[in-house]
Design an enzyme around this catalytic site. Structure first.
Site, PDB file in Angstrom:
ATOM      1  N   LYS A 120      60.576 -21.223  38.449  1.00 28.55           N
ATOM      2  CA  LYS A 120      59.978 -20.745  39.692  1.00 28.55           C
ATOM      3  C   LYS A 120      60.961 -19.843  40.443  1.00 28.55           C
ATOM      4  CE  LYS A 120      57.878 -22.564  43.964  1.00 28.55           C
ATOM      5  NZ  LYS A 120      58.792 -21.997  44.987  1.00 28.55           N
ATOM      6  N   SER A 167      58.520 -32.031  45.584  1.00 28.45           N
ATOM      7  CA  SER A 167      59.785 -31.354  45.835  1.00 28.45           C
ATOM      8  C   SER A 167      60.963 -32.318  45.769  1.00 28.45           C
ATOM      9  CB  SER A 167      59.751 -30.696  47.216  1.00 28.45           C
ATOM     10  OG  SER A 167      61.032 -30.225  47.600  1.00 28.45           O
ATOM     11  N   THR A 170      63.467 -24.488  40.366  1.00 29.23           N
ATOM     12  CA  THR A 170      63.508 -23.397  41.332  1.00 29.23           C
ATOM     13  C   THR A 170      64.815 -22.622  41.184  1.00 29.23           C
ATOM     14  OG1 THR A 170      62.075 -24.522  42.912  1.00 29.23           O
ATOM     15  CG2 THR A 170      63.532 -22.821  43.788  1.00 29.23           C
ATOM     16  N   TYR A 211      65.773 -28.788  42.607  1.00 30.93           N
ATOM     17  CA  TYR A 211      66.843 -27.926  43.095  1.00 30.93           C
ATOM     18  C   TYR A 211      68.121 -28.380  42.406  1.00 30.93           C
ATOM     19  CZ  TYR A 211      63.971 -26.181  46.969  1.00 30.93           C
ATOM     20  OH  TYR A 211      62.999 -25.571  47.726  1.00 30.93           O
ATOM     21  N   HIS A 233      59.523 -17.409  47.248  1.00 32.20           N
ATOM     22  CA  HIS A 233      59.726 -18.616  48.059  1.00 32.20           C
ATOM     23  C   HIS A 233      58.958 -18.525  49.376  1.00 32.20           C
ATOM     24  CE1 HIS A 233      62.436 -22.179  47.551  1.00 32.20           C
ATOM     25  NE2 HIS A 233      62.046 -22.406  48.794  1.00 32.20           N
TER      26      HIS A 233
END
Length: 392
Positions: free
Chosen positions: A252, A107, A156, A130, A276
């Site tokens: 995603k 992440s 994402t 992100y 999520h």
């Protein structure tokens, strides 16, 4: 050592060994947590169809996910703050995934940095991005992922703005934790966790601190993060990120057939049907309910994966039967990590593989490629389509 037979066993150990704020961060959803609950209860509504008197020998669980050979179609989904569940958590998880032969995705909001994980593994891992307003930061972190030889970029799309999670606000979630009286009392009972954290230098968001402009400590990090998620993210920006990355791109957070068709037109290598984990739009349908509609919308134009709600090998089997090519687990492996570190992640994967293998065999199949909706007993209303804007 207790006898560990299912993910719930690891979950109980995770809860006992990890500080409350970090366990709650993992095991919660946004607002009323309706979607968080539906993600698992909707899986329970699907029943497997038992078949007997068939050859169950020589079973095969392996296939490819986004071009990568895997021992079973299960990837470790990106989870923020993993290094707060267990010291050096991302490294432990990546090692377990590498040894097991399944993908690991790091992440953006990890505690261990891209470089930390790359230095402690040999197999390429995926990186989840992100999109932030700071374009220099985005460009730099993409270059860092390239330098680390990451195998795919997982972009994402469902966190342009943060859904409110009541538990995080009430617990004062931060990394590292602020030393309030309730936190100190809680940490005093989690000595295993505390000893691990004392031995590591990785206690901050390693991909951000020292890399983002003006972020050098916890206080500046929190203010930077609060205002940085890019609310203007659209398909044009996604295209620019794709061009900057130049490699395999997985999108995603797809939960609508129209968005899925757009992703297929866009040329994504794979999409992940996901809400999520119920942590963003509370009141949205579960991922497993939306999966067949999205599969129908895109056909074979893009590889369809699914996450949110998977807690067992039976859940993996059900997702594959409804058309997923691969699945992603988050809380399942996180419970293993919080319980036992790398060994716990490995145990979670072993549990899911065994459940998947035995369940497939008892459904009368030896090869996952043969699994389809005919292996399920589906409630009559499960695949009903909701009507947009008008009552049914």
């Amino acid at each position: 050592m207790p006898v560990i037979t299912c993910i719930d066993d690891l979950k109980r150990m995770h809860r006992a060994r990890t500080p409350k704020m970090f366990y709650d961060y993992a095991e919660s959803g946004s607002y009323t947590e309706q979607t968080f609950r539906d993600n698992t209860t909707d899986f329970a509504r699907l029943k497997l169809r038992q078949k007997v008197a068939v050859d169950m020998s020589d079973r095969r669980l392996s296939r490819q996910m986004a071009g990568q050979a895997v021992t079973m179609p299960v990837a470790l989904a990106p989870v923020g703050m993993t290094g707060m569940q267990h010291a050096d958590g991302e490294i432990h998880a990546a090692r377990a995934a590498e040894k097991f032969g399944v993908p690991f995705c790091l992440s953006t909001m990890s505690i261990c940095s891209i470089e930390d994980v790359a230095a402690h593994t040999t197999a390429p891992f995926m990186f989840q991005l992100y999109v932030m307003k700071d374009q220099d930061f985005v460009a730099a972190i993409i270059e860092r992922a390239k330098a680390a030889n990451c195998s795919a970029l997982v972009l994402t799309l469902d966190l342009q703005i943060l859904g409110q999670r009541h538990k995080d606000l009430k617990n004062g979630l931060s990394a590292p934790p602020k030393m309030t009286l309730p936190t100190v009392l809680d940490l005093a009972t989690r000595w295993r966790w505390g000893m691990g954290m004392l031995k590591t230098k990785r206690r901050f968001f390693g991909n951000i601190v020292g890399h983002a402009k003006g972020v050098g400590d916890t206080s500046s990090l929190m203010s930077w993060t609060a205002e940085q998620f890019d609310e203007r993210l659209d398909w044009d920006k996604i295209a620019r990120i794709r061009d900057m990355w130049g490699g395999k791109l997985i999108l995603k957070g797809i939960l609508d057939p129209e968005d899925a068709r757009m992703a297929a037109d866009f040329g994504a290598d794979a999409i992940i049907v996901s809400n999520h984990g119920g942590r963003q739009l509370d009141g949205a349908l579960s991922s497993i309910r939306m999966l067949p509609h999205i599969v129908k919308a895109v056909g074979d134009r893009v590889e369809v994966h699914m996450d949110s709600g998977i807690r067992s090998g039976q859940d993996v089997l059900k997702a594959l039967a409804l058309g997923a090519h691969g699945t992603w687990i988050g809380r399942a492996w996180l419970h293993g990590l919080g319980a036992m570190g790398e060994a716990g992640v490995t145990r979670a994967l072993e549990i899911i593989r065994k459940e998947l293998d035995i369940s497939m065999a008892l459904c009368g199949e030896r090869d996952l490629d043969n699994i389809g909706p005919e292996h399920l007993l589906i409630p009559r209303d499960f695949l009903d389509e909701y009507q947009i804007g008008q009552p049914a």
